[in-house]
Design an enzyme around this catalytic site. Structure first.
Site, mmCIF file in Angstrom:
data_model
loop_
_atom_site.group_PDB
_atom_site.id
_atom_site.type_symbol
_atom_site.label_atom_id
_atom_site.label_comp_id
_atom_site.label_asym_id
_atom_site.label_seq_id
_atom_site.Cartn_x
_atom_site.Cartn_y
_atom_site.Cartn_z
ATOM 1 N N ASP A 26 0.716 -1.583 -0.279
ATOM 2 C CA ASP A 26 -0.379 0.035 0.184
ATOM 3 C C ASP A 26 1.329 0.712 -0.294
ATOM 4 O O ASP A 26 1.711 1.555 0.704
ATOM 5 C CB ASP A 26 -1.329 0.078 0.655
ATOM 6 C CG ASP A 26 -2.183 0.867 0.937
ATOM 7 O OD1 ASP A 26 -2.016 1.543 -0.166
ATOM 8 O OD2 ASP A 26 -2.256 1.141 2.225
ATOM 9 N N HIS A 43 2.936 3.442 -9.294
ATOM 10 C CA HIS A 43 2.919 2.232 -9.473
ATOM 11 C C HIS A 43 3.589 1.285 -9.663
ATOM 12 O O HIS A 43 4.378 0.546 -9.808
ATOM 13 C CB HIS A 43 1.680 1.862 -9.835
ATOM 14 C CG HIS A 43 0.244 1.986 -9.288
ATOM 15 N ND1 HIS A 43 -0.414 1.549 -8.104
ATOM 16 C CD2 HIS A 43 -0.993 3.081 -9.407
ATOM 17 C CE1 HIS A 43 -1.185 2.228 -7.663
ATOM 18 N NE2 HIS A 43 -1.938 2.478 -8.817
ATOM 19 N N LEU A 137 10.500 -20.493 -4.170
ATOM 20 C CA LEU A 137 9.723 -20.212 -3.334
ATOM 21 C C LEU A 137 8.339 -20.003 -4.300
ATOM 22 O O LEU A 137 8.596 -20.247 -5.432
ATOM 23 C CB LEU A 137 10.219 -18.991 -3.379
ATOM 24 C CG LEU A 137 9.382 -17.521 -2.701
ATOM 25 C CD1 LEU A 137 8.925 -17.741 -1.078
ATOM 26 C CD2 LEU A 137 9.418 -16.258 -3.827
HETATM 27 C C1 FPP Z 1 -1.890 -0.228 -3.317
HETATM 28 O O1 FPP Z 1 -1.156 1.249 -3.601
HETATM 29 C C2 FPP Z 1 -1.044 -0.642 -4.716
HETATM 30 C C3 FPP Z 1 -1.666 -1.467 -5.572
HETATM 31 C C4 FPP Z 1 -3.815 -1.156 -5.745
HETATM 32 C C5 FPP Z 1 -0.830 -1.912 -6.412
HETATM 33 C C6 FPP Z 1 0.069 -2.747 -6.572
HETATM 34 C C7 FPP Z 1 0.982 -2.973 -7.536
HETATM 35 C C8 FPP Z 1 1.981 -2.539 -8.072
HETATM 36 C C9 FPP Z 1 2.874 -2.523 -6.308
HETATM 37 C C10 FPP Z 1 3.026 -3.434 -9.199
HETATM 38 C C11 FPP Z 1 2.903 -3.991 -10.084
HETATM 39 C C12 FPP Z 1 2.340 -5.540 -9.125
HETATM 40 C C13 FPP Z 1 3.137 -6.804 -9.728
HETATM 41 C C14 FPP Z 1 2.825 -7.734 -8.398
HETATM 42 C C15 FPP Z 1 3.445 -7.130 -10.953
HETATM 43 P P1 FPP Z 1 -2.457 2.568 -3.629
HETATM 44 O O2 FPP Z 1 -2.755 2.724 -5.149
HETATM 45 O O3 FPP Z 1 -3.802 2.339 -2.797
HETATM 46 O O4 FPP Z 1 -1.724 3.783 -2.516
HETATM 47 P P2 FPP Z 1 -2.578 4.975 -2.357
HETATM 48 O O5 FPP Z 1 -2.972 4.116 -0.768
HETATM 49 O O6 FPP Z 1 -1.486 5.523 -1.450
HETATM 50 O O7 FPP Z 1 -3.353 5.835 -2.668
#
Ligand code: FPP
Length: 248
Positions: A26, A43, A137
Site C-alpha cells: 500500500d 505503481h 519459493l
Molecule cells: C496500493 O497503493 C497498491 C496497489 C493497488 C497496486 C500494487 C501494484 C504494484 C506494486 C505494481 C504491480 C505489481 C505486480 C505484482 C506486478 P494505492 O494506490 O492504494 O496507494 P494509496 O493508498 O497511497 O493511494
C-alpha cells in the site's frame, strides 16, 4: 557487509523464519502524490519493491510469499489507472519470468481471473504454466482478489459436493473449507506485512490470517526494500505466538 545482509544474518541465527509471509502493498498513490507525479508512476515505482521482496524472501528461506497486487474493489478505480496496473503486470511477468524460473519460484495467481483483459490473462496463464515446476519459493499474486469471494466459492464447492451426495453436512468442517480456498494446499500466513501505516485487512486472506502476526510499517510500498522485509521477520521472531494457549 551492508545493513540488509547484517539483518539477514541475524534472522537466520534467530531461527523460526515465517514459512508464509503475506503483504498488502500500500502507498503507491501517496508516494506519487508526494512527488507531484501521476498515480501510475507510483505503481511503476512499486515494481522495484516487488522485486526486492521476492529476492528478500528467497534469501531468508520463506516458503510462500503472497502479494496483494489488485483487489476486486480496485476495478472501481479510474480506467487509466486500471490500464496502467494491468500493463505493469504484463511488464513484470515479461521482465521477471526468466529470473523467477532460475530461482525456482513457482508463481500462482489467485483471484477472479475471468475479469482480466486478454493480454493480462495470457501473461498470467503463461507465467503460471512456465514456473509450475519450481521447487523454491511459491509466489502467490492476488489479482482481482477478494477474500469474501474466495470463501464464498469454497463454500459453494462444498455445497455442490453435498448436493451431489459425495459429502454429508457433517463433512463441512473448517479443514474441508480451507482445502478449497485458492491458497490451498499451502500453510496459512505466519506474518502479514502492510505498508504505508494503514491498520486494515481490506478483504485480504480473512480466513487464512486467523493466527497471523501483523506488522504495519509506515514505509510507502515503492520505498520498501529487502531490509524492511528482514526487519519485519525479526519483529515476527520476537513475538510470542500462543494460538490461544498459555505461554509454554
Ligand atoms: C496500493 O497503493 C497498491 C496497489 C493497488 C497496486 C500494487 C501494484 C504494484 C506494486 C505494481 C504491480 C505489481 C505486480 C505484482 C506486478 P494505492 O494506490 O492504494 O496507494 P494509496 O493508498 O497511497 O493511494
Amino acid at each position: 557487509m551492508d545493513d540488509a545482509d547484517a539483518l539477514l544474518d541475524r534472522l537466520r541465527l534467530a531461527g523460526g523464519v515465517p514459512r508464509h509471509v503475506a503483504v498488502i502493498m500500500d502507498g503507491n498513490g501517496r508516494w506519487a502524490a508526494r512527488r507531484h507525479l501521476p498515480r501510475p508512476l507510483g505503481h511503476q515505482a512499486g515494481m522495484a519493491a516487488v522485486r526486492e521482496v521476492v529476492e528478500g524472501a528467497l534469501a531468508a528461506g520463506v516458503e510462500v510469499l503472497t502479494l496483494f497486487a489488485f483487489s476486486r474493489e480496485n476495478w472501481q478505480r479510474p480506467p487509466e489507472e486500471i490500464d496502467a496496473l494491468m500493463t505493469l503486470l504484463e511488464e513484470y511477468i515479461a521482465r521477471e519470468r526468466d529470473e523467477l524460473r532460475r530461482n525456482g519460484v513457482s508463481v500462482r495467481v489467485l483471484g477472479d481471473l475471468a475479469r482480466l483483459g486478454p493480454g493480462a490473462r495470457a501473461a498470467v496463464d503463461r507465467i503460471v504454466a512456465e514456473t509450475a515446476g519450481g521447487t523454491g519459493l511459491v509466489l502467490n499474486l492476488c489479482i482481482s482478489y477478494g477474500s469474501r469471494d474466495e470463501i464464498a466459492q469454497a463454500a459453494r464447492a462444498l455445497a455442490e459436493e453435498v448436493a451431489a451426495g459425495r459429502l454429508g453436512p457433517a463433512d463441512v468442517t473448517a479443514e474441508a473449507l480451507a482445502a478449497r480456498l485458492w491458497t490451498a494446499p499451502h500453510p496459512d500466513p505466519d506474518l502479514l506485512i502492510r505498508t504505508s501505516g494503514e491498520m486494515r485487512l481490506s478483504n485480504f486472506l480473512l480466513w487464512q490470517l486467523a493466527y497471523a502476526e501483523l506488522w504495519v510499517t509506515p514505509v510507502l510500498w515503492p520505498d520498501f526494500t529487502r531490509r524492511d522485509l528482514f526487519e519485519g521477520i525479526l519483529e515476527f521472531q520476537r513475538r510470542d505466538r500462543r494460538f490461544g494457549r498459555v505461554p509454554a
